[in-house]
Motif scaffolding. Structure first.
Motif, PDB file in Angstrom:
ATOM      1  N   LEU A 183       0.941  -1.170  -0.367  1.00 57.80           N
ATOM      2  CA  LEU A 183       0.025   0.208  -0.182  1.00 57.80           C
ATOM      3  C   LEU A 183       0.790   1.462  -0.242  1.00 57.80           C
ATOM      4  CD1 LEU A 183      -2.582  -1.445   2.456  1.00 57.80           C
ATOM      5  CD2 LEU A 183      -3.463  -0.811   0.528  1.00 57.80           C
ATOM      6  N   VAL A 184       1.631   1.313   0.343  1.00 61.22           N
ATOM      7  CA  VAL A 184       2.962   2.625   0.181  1.00 61.22           C
ATOM      8  C   VAL A 184       3.607   1.910  -0.051  1.00 61.22           C
ATOM      9  CG1 VAL A 184       4.714   3.437   2.053  1.00 61.22           C
ATOM     10  CG2 VAL A 184       2.089   2.696   3.229  1.00 61.22           C
ATOM     11  N   LEU A 185       4.805   0.918  -0.299  1.00 62.33           N
ATOM     12  CA  LEU A 185       5.893   0.997  -1.227  1.00 62.33           C
ATOM     13  C   LEU A 185       5.114   0.111  -2.422  1.00 62.33           C
ATOM     14  CD1 LEU A 185       8.335  -0.060   1.492  1.00 62.33           C
ATOM     15  CD2 LEU A 185       9.054   2.065   1.052  1.00 62.33           C
ATOM     16  N   GLU A 186       6.115   1.106  -3.811  1.00 56.03           N
ATOM     17  CA  GLU A 186       5.843   0.306  -4.975  1.00 56.03           C
ATOM     18  C   GLU A 186       7.172   0.388  -5.988  1.00 56.03           C
ATOM     19  OE1 GLU A 186       1.752   2.995  -6.688  1.00 56.03           O
ATOM     20  OE2 GLU A 186       4.037   3.405  -6.438  1.00 56.03           O
TER      21      GLU A 186
ATOM     22  N   GLN B 144      11.892   4.037  10.832  1.00 54.52           N
ATOM     23  CA  GLN B 144      12.023   3.878   9.404  1.00 54.52           C
ATOM     24  C   GLN B 144      11.247   2.608   8.577  1.00 54.52           C
ATOM     25  OE1 GLN B 144      14.206   4.700  10.712  1.00 54.52           O
ATOM     26  NE2 GLN B 144      15.503   5.900   9.825  1.00 54.52           N
ATOM     27  N   ASN B 145      11.558   1.301   9.470  1.00 51.65           N
ATOM     28  CA  ASN B 145      10.913   0.118   8.699  1.00 51.65           C
ATOM     29  C   ASN B 145       9.593   0.277   9.385  1.00 51.65           C
ATOM     30  OD1 ASN B 145      13.115  -0.485   8.569  1.00 51.65           O
ATOM     31  ND2 ASN B 145      13.815  -1.623  10.255  1.00 51.65           N
ATOM     32  N   PHE B 146       9.280   0.724  10.042  1.00 51.89           N
ATOM     33  CA  PHE B 146       7.108   0.921  10.445  1.00 51.89           C
ATOM     34  C   PHE B 146       6.527   2.050   9.621  1.00 51.89           C
ATOM     35  CE2 PHE B 146       7.732  -0.994  14.947  1.00 51.89           C
ATOM     36  CZ  PHE B 146       7.358  -1.643  14.566  1.00 51.89           C
ATOM     37  N   ALA B 147       7.928   2.973   9.057  1.00 50.11           N
ATOM     38  CA  ALA B 147       6.396   3.850   8.659  1.00 50.11           C
ATOM     39  C   ALA B 147       8.024   4.290   7.798  1.00 50.11           C
ATOM     40  CB  ALA B 147       6.450   4.895   9.445  1.00 50.11           C
ATOM     41  N   PRO B 148       7.774   4.043   6.532  1.00 47.67           N
ATOM     42  CA  PRO B 148       8.500   3.725   5.582  1.00 47.67           C
ATOM     43  C   PRO B 148       7.436   4.463   4.317  1.00 47.67           C
ATOM     44  CG  PRO B 148       7.884   1.433   4.530  1.00 47.67           C
ATOM     45  CD  PRO B 148       7.345   2.409   6.098  1.00 47.67           C
TER      46      PRO B 148
ATOM     47  N   GLY C  88       3.156   4.900  -3.167  1.00 43.21           N
ATOM     48  CA  GLY C  88       2.327   4.271  -3.050  1.00 43.21           C
ATOM     49  C   GLY C  88       1.295   5.004  -2.351  1.00 43.21           C
ATOM     50  N   PRO C  89      -0.062   4.698  -2.927  1.00 45.53           N
ATOM     51  CA  PRO C  89      -1.239   5.008  -2.327  1.00 45.53           C
ATOM     52  C   PRO C  89      -1.685   5.889  -1.480  1.00 45.53           C
ATOM     53  CG  PRO C  89      -2.025   3.530  -3.192  1.00 45.53           C
ATOM     54  CD  PRO C  89      -0.437   2.978  -3.322  1.00 45.53           C
ATOM     55  N   PHE C  90      -1.075   5.372  -0.619  1.00 43.30           N
ATOM     56  CA  PHE C  90      -1.301   5.321   1.252  1.00 43.30           C
ATOM     57  C   PHE C  90      -0.038   6.088   1.869  1.00 43.30           C
ATOM     58  CE2 PHE C  90      -5.058   3.339  -0.088  1.00 43.30           C
ATOM     59  CZ  PHE C  90      -6.756   3.935   0.665  1.00 43.30           C
ATOM     60  N   VAL C  91      -0.251   6.532   2.837  1.00 42.15           N
ATOM     61  CA  VAL C  91       0.734   7.147   4.003  1.00 42.15           C
ATOM     62  C   VAL C  91       0.523   6.687   5.532  1.00 42.15           C
ATOM     63  CG1 VAL C  91       2.310   8.935   5.253  1.00 42.15           C
ATOM     64  CG2 VAL C  91       1.764   8.926   2.774  1.00 42.15           C
ATOM     65  N   VAL C  92       1.791   5.661   5.737  1.00 36.93           N
ATOM     66  CA  VAL C  92       1.506   5.560   7.436  1.00 36.93           C
ATOM     67  C   VAL C  92       1.634   6.463   7.885  1.00 36.93           C
ATOM     68  CG1 VAL C  92       2.533   3.849   9.354  1.00 36.93           C
ATOM     69  CG2 VAL C  92       3.189   3.030   6.583  1.00 36.93           C
TER      70      VAL C  92
ATOM     71  N   GLN D  67      12.721   4.704  -0.075  1.00 38.69           N
ATOM     72  CA  GLN D  67      13.890   6.111  -0.419  1.00 38.69           C
ATOM     73  C   GLN D  67      15.081   6.475   0.551  1.00 38.69           C
ATOM     74  OE1 GLN D  67      12.145   9.240   1.684  1.00 38.69           O
ATOM     75  NE2 GLN D  67      12.159  10.196   0.246  1.00 38.69           N
ATOM     76  N   LYS D  68      15.988   6.801  -0.585  1.00 41.48           N
ATOM     77  CA  LYS D  68      17.170   6.587  -0.288  1.00 41.48           C
ATOM     78  C   LYS D  68      17.731   8.165   1.174  1.00 41.48           C
ATOM     79  CE  LYS D  68      22.056   7.344  -1.075  1.00 41.48           C
ATOM     80  NZ  LYS D  68      22.824   7.794  -2.518  1.00 41.48           N
TER      81      LYS D  68
END
Lengths: 305, 570, 335
Positions: free
Chosen positions: B61-64, B195-199, B203-207, B177-178
C-alpha cells in the motif's frame, strides 16, 4: 480353612467399616447421587457403547456428509460424513481417561508438594521457588520440548496409543499441579498451628501420622474443588494439544477436538458444537457434585448429624 | 527472447482501460475510510526485513516496485515508463543489461523527487553485508546498478539472465527512499524501527501509526501521481484473530470492507456470503497442494543416515506403489470438500501460467481404486490377513505428516481411507506449522527432514517464471545433514536427465523452448510419481458490497490496485 | 515479618536469575524457527543469512548474557532517559523482537492499555462477584441460590473461551448487532459517545473472562467457607451472642480467605500474561495475543522478556500472598 470361618463367626459383631458410614452419608446427598449416576452412565456409555454402536468413528461415508440426525446417524454426520455418535463415544473414552488420570496426577503431585512445603519449613523455600519456576515457564514451548524429547522413545516402549496417552497425561499433570500446591500449602501453614495439631504433636505423634490423620482430612475441600476444576482443565488442554499437533493423531476424535473443529460451523450446524460442549460440561458438573458429596461424607462433623 | 509478447501481450491495453475506472472523476480522499482485515497481522512495513506474505501485501500500500504483475499475470509498469524487453531495446542482446526508465515527475510522499539514486540505493540496501535482507535472492547476479541520469538506471548482471525481472519487480522488491534509509544498511537494518514501521513510499497511502502485529492506520498520499486517487482519505489494516472472524466481520456484520485469505470450509463461506453484506473474490496463481513421496528410508534405526540417499525407501522406491497411491485419490472430491470455488483439480506440480501447463498427466483426474489394487497385485504386493498388503516381508505401512490446518487434517483422514481401501496402512501426524515449516535442524519434525513416508503441503513461486521453482528437484537440492537439512527437494528426487534439463533451462532464452523444458520436467516428476499433486489452489478473500474496484491478484499483492478502490454509493 | 520479607526479596534475585536461565534454555531447545512464516519461495541460503542477522549464530551463553545486559542495564536506562530526558542509553542495543525488529519493551507499552482494560477489569469484576457468591452459597448451602451458582460456575469453567466467545459474537454481533465483533485498539475515549463505544467493545470479552475467573474463585470461596462454618469457634462465637453478620463476615470469612488469597495471587500475574484465547477471539491484541504470536513465530527475545516479566510478578505476588497469610492468621509464622 475352618479356623478362619470359626473366628469370624465367633467374633462379636466386628466394628463396622467406616467407609460404609461414608457411603451412607454420601447416599443422602441428592446432588452427589445424581452426579454419580450420571458419571457412571457416561463412563459405561463411552466404554460399552461402541460394542452396541458399531460404526467406526473414523469411517468416512461421503454420501452422509453434513447430514442432520437420522436413524442411520442419530447425532448426524460431520463434514466428511463420519458418524458423530460414534465419534462422541470414542472421543469420550479419550477425554474421560485423559481428564481423570491427568487430574489425579496433578492433584497427587500438587498435594504432595503443598503438604511437604507447608509442614516442613526447611523444604518450604526450595519447593515454593520450584513452584514459581513452573508457574513462570511458558507452556507451549515447554510442551513442544517435552514432546520432541519423549515422543519417539515412549512410542517405542508402549506403542503408538499408549505412548501418546502417557505423554499427554504426564504433560498435563506436570504443567497444572502448581495451583493445588500453593493452595494446599497455604491451608497447611494455617492448620499446623491449630490446637489439635499442636496437641497431637506434643504427645509425640510422628509427623507422617499428623499429616495423614489430622491435616489431610481437613484440606479435602480445596482439593476437591481443584479436582473438579482440574478435570475440566485437562479435557480442554488435551484438545489444545491435539490441535497443535502435540497430542493424538489428527483423526482421533476427542471431545475437546470435536468442539474446536465445530466452532466455525456454529451457525450452520449448531448441534455439532452442542454435543461435545454438553458432554464436557455435564461430566464436569457431575464430578463437581460427586466431589461435594464426598467432601460432606468424609467430614465426621457432618456425618454425625 | 520474446517473453513480452506472450506474457504481456495486453499489458498497456488493460492498464490504460483500468485507469479510466469509475473513480476517475472522483476526488482524492472523497470516499472516507476503508477498513481492511488481515487476520495474520503485519509485523513490519518493510518487505526487505520480513519476507512474509502479510508484510509484503500490507507494505504494497505504501511501497511500489518499478513494475509488477496484474491480475492476469501480465507485467505492468508502475514506477517505470515501460517494461524493458529485448524488442524495445531495454534488455541487451546478451541478456546481461537491463535499462529501466522512471516515469517523470514522481514524488515520494514527503515531497522529494524519486530518482535513479533511490533505485540504486535499494539494491545496495538489500545486498549490504550483515543485514539479512529477505529478498536478496531477487538481486542475485546483479553486479552493478548504473545511474545514467536522474531517471535512467542500467542493471548489470554477471551472467546472462533469460528472465531479468528479479530486481525491482513485484511486491517482493519495491523501491525505498535513499534519504530515509541511508543510515540503515547492513547491521543497522534492524535498529531503524521508525523507518521500518513508517517507510516513505510512492504508493497510494502513507503510514500514520503502526502498531506491530495489531493495526496500521494510514491516510492518502498527498503526492500520489494520480491527483484523483486514492478515493479513500484514510485506511486501517487490522490484524489478529482467525479466518472465520475475519470473514464474519466483512460478510456478516459489515464492520470491515476487505478480508484477506479466508481458508474456510466451502459451505461455511457460502453461508457467510449468503448474508448479503459482501462477496467472495478468488484468483489462481501457481499454488499447488501436493503430497511429497519420500524416496529415502526414514527409519529411526538408521541414525545419521536416516532419510538420506544412502538408504532408498523400502517400499516407496517401488514406482507402482507410488503410482497406486496417486490413483487411489479422488481429487474432485478433495476440491469439493476442502476448497470449493477456490480450488481446481490438477495433475501437475506446475499448473500455470497456461503456456507451462502440461496436459500429459490428466489421467489422474479420475479416481481408480480398482486399477490401483490391480497394479499392486501385479507387482507382487499381496493382501495379508490384516488387510495390509505385503511383499518380501515388507508391509505397505506409511506415516503421513502435514502441518496443522483444518482442511489438511480432513484431507489426511480422507486419503487415509482411500489408501486403506487399496491395502495400505496409514498413520497420520500433524505438526504445528511453526515447527513443520521452520528449518530448525534440531527438530525431527520439519518438512525438510521428512522423517515420515509421505507429507502434504502447498508451494508456489513468485511471479510467472518457473525456472527457480523447477530447479527445486535437482539432486543437489535434497536436504541432508551436510546442508544442515536445508533444500527444497523433499522427495530427494535425483536423476541425471532432470538435472540436465535444469541446466538447459538456465541458459535458454527463448520462451517457447523454456515452456517446453518446464513441461518436460513437470511430466518427469509426475510420471515418476515423486510428487502427487492434489489441488490447484486459489486465493479467496472477501470484499464488502460497498467496496468498488477490487481486483484480486494472485501473482502480486492482493492490494496491488488499492489506489483504484472506491466506495460504491447507493 | 519485616525480616522475612527482606529475606524473601533478597532470595528472589537468584531465583529470578535462575528462572530466566531456565526459560532461555527452554526457548533455545524448543523446536521452531523464526523463519517458519517466510514463504517457501525464499531460498534456504537467504533464510540462513536472515538468521545470522538476528544474532542466532552466536553461542547460547553469549546470547543469554547479552539478554541479561539488555534487560537489566539498557532497558532501565531507556526508561530513565524517557522520564528525565537524559541520554544514558544512547547508542546501546535494546532487546529487539525477531518479528518486527522493534524494541520489545515499546511493544509491551503499546499493548498494556487494552490488556489492563479488558483482562484487568474482568479480574476485578470476577473477584467482586465471586467472593459474595461464594459466601452466600456456603452460608445457604443447597439453597436454590447455591445450586444456580454451582451450575453457572461449572458451565463457565468447563466451556472453553474459544467457544463461548464465538457464541457471543454470533448472538450479539451477527444476529443482534449490539456490539462490534472486532476490538478497535486505536480508539480513544474523549467524550461520552466514545466512552459508550469503549464500553460496547469491551462488553463481550470482559463478560467471557469474568465468567471464567469468577467460576474458579467462587468455588474455592464456597468450599473454604463451608469448612469453617462447622468449626468449634463459630459455635462458640454464636453462643457468646455475637450477631450472625459478625460471625460470618468477620470470623468465618477471615479464616476462609487463605485459599482465596492464594488463587487471586496466582491470578493477578496472569492479567499481565493477557488472556490468549479471548484476546484472539475478539482481536483485542493485547499482551496475550502478543505472546502467542511471538511463540508461534519463535520470537525468542519477545517470549523471553514477556515470560520473565511474568515470572517477576509471580514471585512478587506469591510473596504478597505469603505475607497476607500471616495477617489473616497471625498464628502462621515464618521465622
Amino acid at each position: 480353612m475352618s479356623d478362619a470361618t470359626v473366628t469370624t463367626t465367633v467374633k462379636p459383631k466386628a466394628p463396622r467399616n467406616q467407609w460404609w458410614d461414608v457411603w451412607d452419608q454420601f447416599k443422602t446427598h441428592k446432588g452427589a447421587m445424581a452426579g454419580l449416576i450420571f458419571f457412571v452412565f457416561i463412563v459405561l456409555a463411552v466404554y460399552l457403547g461402541p460394542f452396541l454402536w458399531k460404526i467406526d468413528p473414523t469411517y468416512i461415508d461421503f454420501r452422509a456428509r453434513n447430514q442432520g440426525p437420522s436413524l442411520a446417524h442419530p447425532f448426524g454426520a460431520d463434514q466428511l460424513g463420519r458418524d458423530i455418535l460414534a465419534r462422541m463415544l470414542a472421543g469420550g473414552q479419550v477425554s474421560i481417561s485423559v481428564g481423570l488420570t491427568a487430574m489425579i496426577l496433578s492433584l497427587v503431585l500438587g498435594t504432595f508438594v503443598g503438604v511437604l512445603a507447608g509442614y516442613w519449613k526447611r523444604l518450604d523455600g526450595m519447593l515454593m521457588r520450584l513452584t514459581d519456576l513452573f508457574l513462570a515457564l511458558p507452556l507451549l514451548p515447554l510442551l513442544m520440548v517435552i514432546i520432541m524429547l519423549f515422543r519417539d522413545p515412549l512410542r517405542k516402549m508402549f506403542g503408538l496409543e499408549a505412548g501418546i496417552f502417557i505423554l499427554i497425561v504426564f504433560v498435563i499433570g506436570i504443567t497444572s499441579w502448581m495451583q493445588t500446591a500453593r493452595i494446599v500449602r497455604g491451608d497447611v501453614l494455617a492448620l499446623k498451628e491449630r490446637e489439635y495439631v499442636l496437641a497431637a504433636r506434643s504427645i509425640g505423634t510422628p509427623s507422617r501420622r499428623v499429616v495423614l490423620r489430622h491435616i489431610l482430612p481437613n484440606i479435602m475441600s480445596p482439593i476437591m474443588v481443584s479436582a473438579t476444576l482440574g478435570i475440566a482443565n485437562a479435557i480442554i488442554t488435551e484438545s489444545a494439544l491435539s490441535f497443535l499437533g502435540l497430542g493424538f493423531p489428527p483423526d482421533y476424535p476427542t471431545w475437546g477436538r470435536l468442539l474446536f473443529d465445530a466452532k466455525d460451523m456454529i451457525q450452520q450446524y449448531p448441534e455439532r458444537v452442542i454435543w461435545p460442549g454438553l458432554a464436557i460440561s455435564l461430566t464436569v458438573l457431575a464430578v463437581n457434585y460427586i466431589g461435594d458429596g464426598l467432601r460432606d461424607a468424609l467430614d465426621p462433623r457432618i456425618r454425625g448429624r | 527472447m520474446n517473453i513480452k509478447t506472450a506474457l504481456m501481450g495486453t499489458v498497456l491495453g488493460t492498464v490504460a482501460g483500468f485507469a479510466m475506472a469509475p473513480a476517475a472523476f472522483a476526488e482524492r480522499g472523497s470516499d472516507g475510510h476503508v477498513n481492511i482485515i488481515y487476520w495474520q497481522a503485519p509485523s513490519t512495513m518493510n518487505p526487505y526485513l520480513s519476507g512474509g506474505t502479510k508484510e509484503l501485501e500490507v507494505g504494497s500500500l505504501v511501497l511500489e516496485p518499478l513494475a509488477r504483475y496484474d491480475a492476469e499475470g501480465n507485467m505492468v509498469p508502475f514506477l517505470a515508463e515501460s517494461v524493458p524487453t529485448v524488442e524495445n531495446g531495454g534488455v541487451s542482446e546478451d541478456l546481461m543489461n537491463v535499462t529501466w526508465k522512471l516515469k517523470e515527475g514522481l514524488l515520494w510522499s514527503d515531497g522529494k523527487p524519486l530518482t535513479s539514486e533511490d533505485v540504486r540505493f535499494t539494491w545496495e540496501y538489500c545486498t549490504s553485508e550483515g543485514g539479512g535482507c529477505s529478498q536478496s535472492e531477487k538481486y542475485n547476479d546483479v553486479t552493478d546498478v548504473e545511474i545514467v541520469d536522474d531517471l535512467t538506471v542500467i542493471v548489470h548482471f554477471g551472467v546472462p539472465k533469460p528472465f531479468p525481472y528479479g530486481p525491482f519487480v513485484g511486491n517482493q522488491a519495491p523501491i525505498i527512499q535513499k534519504a530515509q534509509f541511508a543510515d540503515c544498511t547492513g547491521e543497522a537494518m534492524a535498529s531503524c524501527t521508525d523507518q521500518n514501521f513508517a517507510p516513505i513510499g510512492t504508493g497510494p497511502f502513507v503510514v500514520d501509526e503502526f502498531k506491530t502485529n495489531d493495526v496500521v492506520s494510514m491516510s492518502a498520499n498527498p503526492n500520489y501521481r494520480d491527483p484523483a486517487k486514492p478515493a479513500f482519505a484514510t485506511a486501517t489494516v487490522k490484524g489478529g484473530g482467525d479466518a472465520a472472524a475475519a470473514g464474519r466481520s466483512v460478510l456478516e456484520t459489515g464492520e470491515f470492507d476487505y478480508a484477506w485469505n479466508l481458508q474456510l470450509a466451502p459451505d461455511v463461506l457460502a453461508d457467510m456470503e449468503s448474508k448479503g453484506k459482501g462477496k467472495l473474490v478468488s484468483a489462481f496463481g501457481t499454488l499447488v497442494e501436493r503430497i511429497m513421496v519420500n524416496y529415502t528410508d526414514p527409519d529411526p534405526a538408521l541414525g545419521d543416515k536416516r532419510a538420506t540417499a544412502a538408504h532408498p525407501h523400502p517400499i516407496l522406491s517401488d514406482k507402482s506403489v507410488r503410482q497406486a497411491l496417486s490413483m487411489a485419490i479422488d481429487r474432485e472430491l478433495l476440491v469439493e470438500i476442502g476448497y470449493g470455488a477456490a480450488g481446481k483439480v490438477t495433475c501437475n506440480v506446475l499448473p500455470a501460467p497456461a503456456i507451462y501447463a502440461s496436459t500429459a498427466n490428466d489421467a489422474c483426474m479420475v479416481q481408480d481404486i480398482e486399477g490401483a489394487k490391480a497394479l499392486l497385485e501385479a507387482d507382487g504386493w499381496v493382501m495379508g490377513s490384516d488387510g495390509i498388503r505385503e511383499k518380501d516381508g515388507k508391509k505397505l505401512s506409511l506415516l503421513f505428516q502435514t502441518s496443522t490446518n483444518a482442511v489438511r487434517q480432513d484431507f489426511q483422514a480422507i486419503i487415509k481411507q482411500w489408501w486403506n481401501e487399496i491395502g495400505v496402512e496409514v498413520e497420520l501426524r500433524n505438526i504445528d506449522s511453526s515447527v513443520f515449516f521452520g528449518g530448525d535442524a534440531g527438530s525431527p519434525d520439519t518438512f525438510q527432514k521428512f522423517f515420515a513416508d509421505v507429507e502434504m503441503y502447498a508451494n508456489n513461486f513468485d511471479g510467472t517464471d518457473p525456472e527457480a521453482y523447477m530447479a527445486n528437484w535437482e539432486c543437489k537440492q535434497a536436504p541432508r545433514p551436510e546442508t544442515q537439512w536445508q533444500g527444497n527437494n523433499m522427495p530427494r528426487y535425483c536423476t541425471e536427465e532432470y538435472d540436465a534439463l535444469v541446466a538447459e533451462m538456465a541458459k535458454t532464452g527463448d520462451l517457447e523452448k523454456r515452456a517446453e523444458l518446464a513441461k518436460t520436467m513437470n511430466d518427469m516428476l509426475m510420471q515418476d510419481y515423486a510428487i502427487i499433486p492434489l489441488v490447484y489452489r486459489g486465493r479467496v478473500s472477501a470484499a464488502s458490497n460497498t467496496l468498488g474496484g477490487v481486483e484480486i491478484n494472485a501473482w502480486d499483492s492482493e492490494l496491488w490496485n488499492a489506489a483504484d478502490w472506491y466506495r460504491i454509493k447507493e | 515479618m519485616l525480616h522475612y520479607t527482606i529475606r524473601r526479596l533478597l532470595l528472589a534475585i537468584p531465583t529470578l536469575l535462575f528462572i530466566s536461565l531456565v526459560i532461555f534454555l527452554l526457548l533455545d531447545l524448543a523446536p521452531g524457527d523464526p523463519m517458519a512464516s517466510i514463504p517457501l519461495t525464499v531460498p534456504p541460503e537467504v533464510k540462513e543469512r536472515m538468521r545470522e542477522a538476528l544474532g542466532l549464530g552466536e553461542p547460547v551463553h553469549i546470547r543469554f548474557l547479552n539478554w541479561l545486559y539488555q534487560f537489566f542495564i539498557v532497558e532501565p536506562q531507556v526508561a530513565f532517559d524517557h522520564l528525565f530526558g537524559t541520554d544514558f542509553s544512547e547508542g546501546k542495543q535494546r532487546i529487539i523482537s525477531f518479528q518486527s525488529r522493534s524494541p520489545v519493551m515499546s511493544v509491551v507499552a503499546e499493548r498494556m492499555p487494552q490488556t489492563l482494560w479488558v483482562v484487568g477489569l474482568s479480574y476485578v469484576f470476577a473477584t467482586l462477584i465471586a467472593v459474595p457468591i461464594g459466601i452466600i452459597s456456603a452460608y445457604r448451602q443447597y439453597s436454590w441460590f447455591d445450586q444456580l451458582g454451582t451450575f453457572v460456575s461449572m458451565i463457565g469453567f468447563s466451556i472453553p473461551t474459544f467457544f463461548s466467545g464465538v457464541l457471543l459474537i454470533v448472538i450479539f454481533s451477527v444476529t443482534l448487532g449490539w456490539f462490534p465483533s472486532i476490538y478497535d485498539t486505536t480508539h480513544e475515549v474523549t467524550d461520552w459517545s466514545s466512552f459508550v463505544f469503549q464500553m460496547k467493545q469491551m462488553a463481550m470479552p470482559v463478560f467471557v473472562l469474568t465468567l471464567y475467573n469468577a467460576a474458579q474463585v467462587s468455588r474455592f470461596m464456597r468450599a473454604s467457607m463451608l469448612d469453617n462454618l462447622n468449626q468449634d469457634y463459630v459455635r462458640t462465637a454464636r453462643a457468646k451472642g455475637m450477631s450472625e453478620k459478625v460471625v460470618v463476615l468477620l470470623h468465618v470469612l477471615r479464616n476462609s480467605m487463605i485459599p482465596v488469597v492464594t488463587v487471586i495471587a496466582l491470578g493477578v500475574p496472569s492479567i499481565f500474561g493477557g488472556a490468549i484465547i479471548t484476546e484472539q477471539v475478539f482481536q483485542v491484541n493485547g499482551l496475550g495475543q502478543m505472546l502467542i504470536t511471538a511463540i508461534y513465530a519463535s520470537d525468542a527475545p519477545m517470549v523471553q522478556t514477556l515470560t520473565f516479566i511474568f515470572a517477576v510478578l509471580i514471585v512478587l505476588f506469591n510473596l504478597i500472598a505469603d505475607i497476607l497469610y500471616g495477617i489473616l492468621d497471625p498464628r502462621i509464622r515464618y521465622d
